[in-house]
Motif scaffolding. Structure first.
Motif, PDB file in Angstrom:
ATOM      1  N   VAL A 149      -0.702  -3.419   6.874  1.00 32.94           N
ATOM      2  CA  VAL A 149      -1.903  -4.246   7.015  1.00 32.94           C
ATOM      3  C   VAL A 149      -3.177  -3.480   6.647  1.00 32.94           C
ATOM      4  CG1 VAL A 149      -2.513  -3.712   9.405  1.00 32.94           C
ATOM      5  CG2 VAL A 149      -2.865  -6.030   8.526  1.00 32.94           C
ATOM      6  N   PHE A 150      -3.110  -2.146   6.574  1.00 32.40           N
ATOM      7  CA  PHE A 150      -4.314  -1.343   6.352  1.00 32.40           C
ATOM      8  C   PHE A 150      -5.091  -1.731   5.090  1.00 32.40           C
ATOM      9  CE2 PHE A 150      -2.546   1.538   9.550  1.00 32.40           C
ATOM     10  CZ  PHE A 150      -3.697   1.920  10.226  1.00 32.40           C
ATOM     11  N   PRO A 151      -4.469  -1.847   3.915  1.00 35.73           N
ATOM     12  CA  PRO A 151      -5.265  -2.128   2.713  1.00 35.73           C
ATOM     13  C   PRO A 151      -5.680  -3.585   2.567  1.00 35.73           C
ATOM     14  CG  PRO A 151      -2.950  -1.937   2.120  1.00 35.73           C
ATOM     15  CD  PRO A 151      -3.046  -1.620   3.582  1.00 35.73           C
ATOM     16  N   VAL A 152      -5.096  -4.484   3.352  1.00 28.14           N
ATOM     17  CA  VAL A 152      -5.344  -5.917   3.140  1.00 28.14           C
ATOM     18  C   VAL A 152      -6.808  -6.290   3.339  1.00 28.14           C
ATOM     19  CG1 VAL A 152      -4.789  -8.234   3.967  1.00 28.14           C
ATOM     20  CG2 VAL A 152      -2.966  -6.558   3.628  1.00 28.14           C
ATOM     21  N   PRO A 153      -7.465  -5.901   4.465  1.00 29.28           N
ATOM     22  CA  PRO A 153      -8.878  -6.288   4.628  1.00 29.28           C
ATOM     23  C   PRO A 153      -9.777  -5.741   3.536  1.00 29.28           C
ATOM     24  CG  PRO A 153      -7.945  -5.545   6.714  1.00 29.28           C
ATOM     25  CD  PRO A 153      -6.959  -5.197   5.649  1.00 29.28           C
ATOM     26  N   LEU A 154      -9.500  -4.521   3.077  1.00 27.87           N
ATOM     27  CA  LEU A 154     -10.335  -3.924   2.041  1.00 27.87           C
ATOM     28  C   LEU A 154     -10.193  -4.665   0.719  1.00 27.87           C
ATOM     29  CD1 LEU A 154      -9.709  -0.135   2.798  1.00 27.87           C
ATOM     30  CD2 LEU A 154     -11.656  -1.537   3.478  1.00 27.87           C
ATOM     31  N   LEU A 155      -8.956  -5.010   0.355  1.00 25.95           N
ATOM     32  CA  LEU A 155      -8.734  -5.722  -0.899  1.00 25.95           C
ATOM     33  C   LEU A 155      -9.316  -7.126  -0.844  1.00 25.95           C
ATOM     34  CD1 LEU A 155      -5.065  -4.589  -1.639  1.00 25.95           C
ATOM     35  CD2 LEU A 155      -7.109  -3.934  -2.915  1.00 25.95           C
ATOM     36  N   PHE A 176       1.428 -10.566  -1.743  1.00 27.78           N
ATOM     37  CA  PHE A 176       2.753 -10.115  -2.168  1.00 27.78           C
ATOM     38  C   PHE A 176       2.967  -8.645  -1.803  1.00 27.78           C
ATOM     39  CE2 PHE A 176       5.731  -8.272  -5.142  1.00 27.78           C
ATOM     40  CZ  PHE A 176       6.755  -9.210  -5.204  1.00 27.78           C
ATOM     41  N   ALA A 177       1.970  -7.802  -2.106  1.00 27.06           N
ATOM     42  CA  ALA A 177       2.093  -6.371  -1.807  1.00 27.06           C
ATOM     43  C   ALA A 177       2.210  -6.133  -0.311  1.00 27.06           C
ATOM     44  CB  ALA A 177       0.883  -5.627  -2.373  1.00 27.06           C
ATOM     45  N   PHE A 178       1.542  -6.961   0.493  1.00 27.85           N
ATOM     46  CA  PHE A 178       1.620  -6.836   1.949  1.00 27.85           C
ATOM     47  C   PHE A 178       3.062  -6.987   2.425  1.00 27.85           C
ATOM     48  CE2 PHE A 178       1.480  -9.319   6.011  1.00 27.85           C
ATOM     49  CZ  PHE A 178       1.116  -8.271   6.838  1.00 27.85           C
ATOM     50  N   THR A 179       3.738  -8.034   1.969  1.00 29.70           N
ATOM     51  CA  THR A 179       5.133  -8.237   2.376  1.00 29.70           C
ATOM     52  C   THR A 179       6.039  -7.146   1.826  1.00 29.70           C
ATOM     53  OG1 THR A 179       4.798 -10.631   2.486  1.00 29.70           O
ATOM     54  CG2 THR A 179       7.063  -9.847   2.298  1.00 29.70           C
ATOM     55  N   VAL A 216       0.148   2.883  -0.054  1.00 28.93           N
ATOM     56  CA  VAL A 216      -1.044   2.389   0.630  1.00 28.93           C
ATOM     57  C   VAL A 216      -2.287   3.207   0.284  1.00 28.93           C
ATOM     58  CG1 VAL A 216      -2.092   1.942   2.892  1.00 28.93           C
ATOM     59  CG2 VAL A 216       0.332   1.450   2.506  1.00 28.93           C
ATOM     60  N   VAL A 217      -2.125   4.522   0.124  1.00 30.66           N
ATOM     61  CA  VAL A 217      -3.277   5.383  -0.154  1.00 30.66           C
ATOM     62  C   VAL A 217      -3.534   5.497  -1.654  1.00 30.66           C
ATOM     63  CG1 VAL A 217      -4.248   7.696   0.133  1.00 30.66           C
ATOM     64  CG2 VAL A 217      -2.922   6.660   1.980  1.00 30.66           C
ATOM     65  N   MET A 218      -2.491   5.826  -2.427  1.00 29.01           N
ATOM     66  CA  MET A 218      -2.687   6.064  -3.859  1.00 29.01           C
ATOM     67  C   MET A 218      -2.771   4.782  -4.679  1.00 29.01           C
ATOM     68  SD  MET A 218      -0.372   9.364  -4.920  1.00 29.01           S
ATOM     69  CE  MET A 218      -0.916   9.185  -6.624  1.00 29.01           C
ATOM     70  N   SER A 219      -1.968   3.795  -4.358  1.00 29.15           N
ATOM     71  CA  SER A 219      -1.875   2.636  -5.260  1.00 29.15           C
ATOM     72  C   SER A 219      -1.904   1.297  -4.530  1.00 29.15           C
ATOM     73  CB  SER A 219      -0.595   2.742  -6.085  1.00 29.15           C
ATOM     74  OG  SER A 219       0.548   2.817  -5.236  1.00 29.15           O
ATOM     75  N   PRO A 220      -2.870   1.076  -3.631  1.00 31.71           N
ATOM     76  CA  PRO A 220      -2.937  -0.252  -3.010  1.00 31.71           C
ATOM     77  C   PRO A 220      -3.327  -1.338  -3.996  1.00 31.71           C
ATOM     78  CG  PRO A 220      -4.890   1.016  -2.471  1.00 31.71           C
ATOM     79  CD  PRO A 220      -3.955   1.956  -3.176  1.00 31.71           C
ATOM     80  N   PHE A 221      -3.938  -0.901  -5.119  1.00 35.73           N
ATOM     81  CA  PHE A 221      -4.413  -1.858  -6.115  1.00 35.73           C
ATOM     82  C   PHE A 221      -3.383  -2.178  -7.186  1.00 35.73           C
ATOM     83  CE2 PHE A 221      -5.530   2.463  -7.381  1.00 35.73           C
ATOM     84  CZ  PHE A 221      -4.994   2.538  -8.659  1.00 35.73           C
ATOM     85  N   PHE A 258      -7.433   0.529 -14.164  1.00 34.36           N
ATOM     86  CA  PHE A 258      -8.156   0.033 -12.991  1.00 34.36           C
ATOM     87  C   PHE A 258      -9.667   0.132 -13.208  1.00 34.36           C
ATOM     88  CE2 PHE A 258     -10.200   1.000  -8.896  1.00 34.36           C
ATOM     89  CZ  PHE A 258      -9.915  -0.174  -8.221  1.00 34.36           C
ATOM     90  N   GLY A 259     -10.110   1.255 -13.754  1.00 32.50           N
ATOM     91  CA  GLY A 259     -11.540   1.410 -14.020  1.00 32.50           C
ATOM     92  C   GLY A 259     -12.055   0.415 -15.041  1.00 32.50           C
TER      93      GLY A 259
END
Length: 467
Positions: A70-76, A179-182, A215-220, A288-289
């Motif tokens: 759940v950590f990256p979800v609010p940020l994304l 999708f990434a969350f699940t 979660v840290v390197m590639s949440p995107f 990404f950039g």
């Protein structure tokens, strides 16, 4: 301050009752039936995917995976909502997109990927090759197609909310976030189960390594892939309705690019010991950039469109002369909402936010009409938006005037009369335009032209939507 403005109801069908319902609609055409079917589908998909993930991870692994995923979800979600602040879409679309990605798309992916990998392993009698082929070929095709289905559904059935590239990026990104969350729950829960069996703890554990990579390197990662599909749909939304081939090929091309990038990412582990880091540094980060720059540039372009298109409505008396400048600045918009909230409470702030959203939609509509890309309901849609603005003008205009003084105290006066009867732009859109609709009885204090619904400025004679 994030608010979601209500959107005008869709135009009624000829002979239909007020509110847009069909007088003799079949039961499957009723809105509550469609919404009920969609909610039921997503709920059943959620229950099935919940059972499948829990079966693979165990209850404890599932809870650990859920807590970490759940950590990256609010940020994304916050990042995509920030992109969407110029013309904020309804929350219903975002909730549907996230639910589709987390439930329906994840279920399709886990079932199809498992079936395809087992079939390949059985056919070739080579499980290792089947896993590689499944990860680099099958998974990108299945997963990106499943996520693209949400973008397609919004594009087809919520067309008024899907007007450009930013809308495509937001819908695609929110879907991929779900999708990434699940998927992260599954991977992190499985890693935790493995650590429980092996006795690994702390930073050396598989759970910590999986969390760092996913979660840290590639949440995107997943949002990055699917955003390419969203851009294809967004460019298609900007195309004229008669450009049928373009409106089909662009989304399909974006989907193919998403599949290709996904395939390269999944195959990075097969490129040698440092293949993952090489692909990450040389491919994923630059992509990404580049895409981040593209969507931010598109957002700024939308603000320029607001500043360019709305002066015609200021000439007609719908807006004050400073409003196009204020509505084209996110800082000025925020100040206007804060001013209204301070002096009139939450209801006033919400009215100002709605006024800003409707004015932005009006600018985009006019921009598409001037380029010959508006839909057949151009006049009806313009009428709805002007009506919504006129209802909120008493609350919104003082707040926007305050924001104009705060942001740019010396805004030059427009070089045209405040309520001219024609539009004498140098190199502008044409000659004066006659109002097409009568003044409604419920709004006796209409704008100076006397008709609150007619098109503000003419379009070239070849434009099919000129009335």
């Amino acid at each position: 301050m994030a608010t979601c403005p209500p959107y005008p109801t869709y135009p009624t069908h000829p002979g239909g009752p007020a509110g847009g319902g069909l007088r003799h609609a079949h039961w499957w055409q009723r809105r509550w039936v469609r919404y009920g079917a969609l909610i039921t589908l997503l709920a059943m998909s959620g229950l099935v995917i919940l059972a499948l993930v829990r079966e693979q991870t165990g209850t404890e692994g599932f809870l650990v995976g859920l807590g970490l995923a759940v950590f990256p979800v609010p940020l994304l979600v916050a990042a995509f909502r920030w992109l969407d602040r110029v013309e904020p879409g309804p929350w219903q679309n975002l909730i549907f997109s996230f639910a589709w990605g987390a439930c329906a798309a994840a279920l399709i992916a886990i079932v199809a990927n498992s079936f395809a990998t087992r079939w390949i392993a059985t056919s070739t009698a080579d499980p290792s090759s089947a896993d590689t082929l499944g990860a680099t070929v099958i998974a990108p095709i299945v997963e990106e197609s499943a996520k693209a289905a949400a973008v397609l559904l919004v594009f087809l059935f919520r067309r008024r909310d899907f007007t450009g590239i930013v809308d495509g990026v937001v819908i695609a990104g929110i879907t991929a976030t779900g999708f990434a969350f699940t998927e992260n729950i599954l991977y992190l829960g499985t890693a935790f189960g493995t650590d429980q069996l092996s006795g690994e703890r702390g930073l050396a554990s598989l759970t910590a390594a999986t969390f760092f990579v996913r979660v840290v390197m590639s949440p995107f990662a997943h949002p990055l892939f699917t955003v390419l599909t969203g851009i294809g749909f967004g460019v298609a939304a900007l195309s004229a309705e008669r450009q049928h081939l373009r409106r089909v090929l662009l989304p399909f091309g974006g989907l193919l690019l998403a599949m290709g990038m996904h395939s390269v990412w999944n195959g990075s582990s097969t490129f040698g010991e440092y293949g993952f880091f090489a692909v990450y540094a040389a491919f994923m980060v630059p992509a990404f950039g580049l895409l981040t720059w593209l969507v931010v540039w598109t957002r700024q372009r939308e603000l320029r469109t607001v500043r360019t298109e709305l002066p015609a409505y200021a000439v007609a008396g719908w807006l004050s002369p400073v409003e196009p400048h204020v509505l084209g600045s996110m800082r000025a918009r925020r100040l206007a909402r804060e001013y209204a909230g301070h002096h009139g409470g939450k209801a006033a702030a919400r009215s100002v936010a709605e006024y800003e959203a409707y004015a932005t939609s009006l600018a985009f509509l006019r921009h598409r009409g001037r380029r010959g890309r508006a839909g057949a309901d151009f006049v009806v849609r313009e009428r709805e938006l002007l009506d919504e603005l006129w209802r909120r003008r008493e609350i919104a205009r003082p707040a926007l005037a305050y924001a104009a003084r705060a942001v740019a105290p010396r805004i030059p006066a427009p070089p045209w009369p405040a309520h001219a009867s024609g539009y004498g732009y140098a190199g502008g859109y044409g000659h004066g335009y006659a109002w097409a609709y009568p003044q409604p009885a419920e709004q006796p204090q209409g704008p100076p032209h006397g008709n609150p619904y007619g098109p503000v400025a003419p379009y070239p004679a070849h434009n099919p939507y000129r009335t």
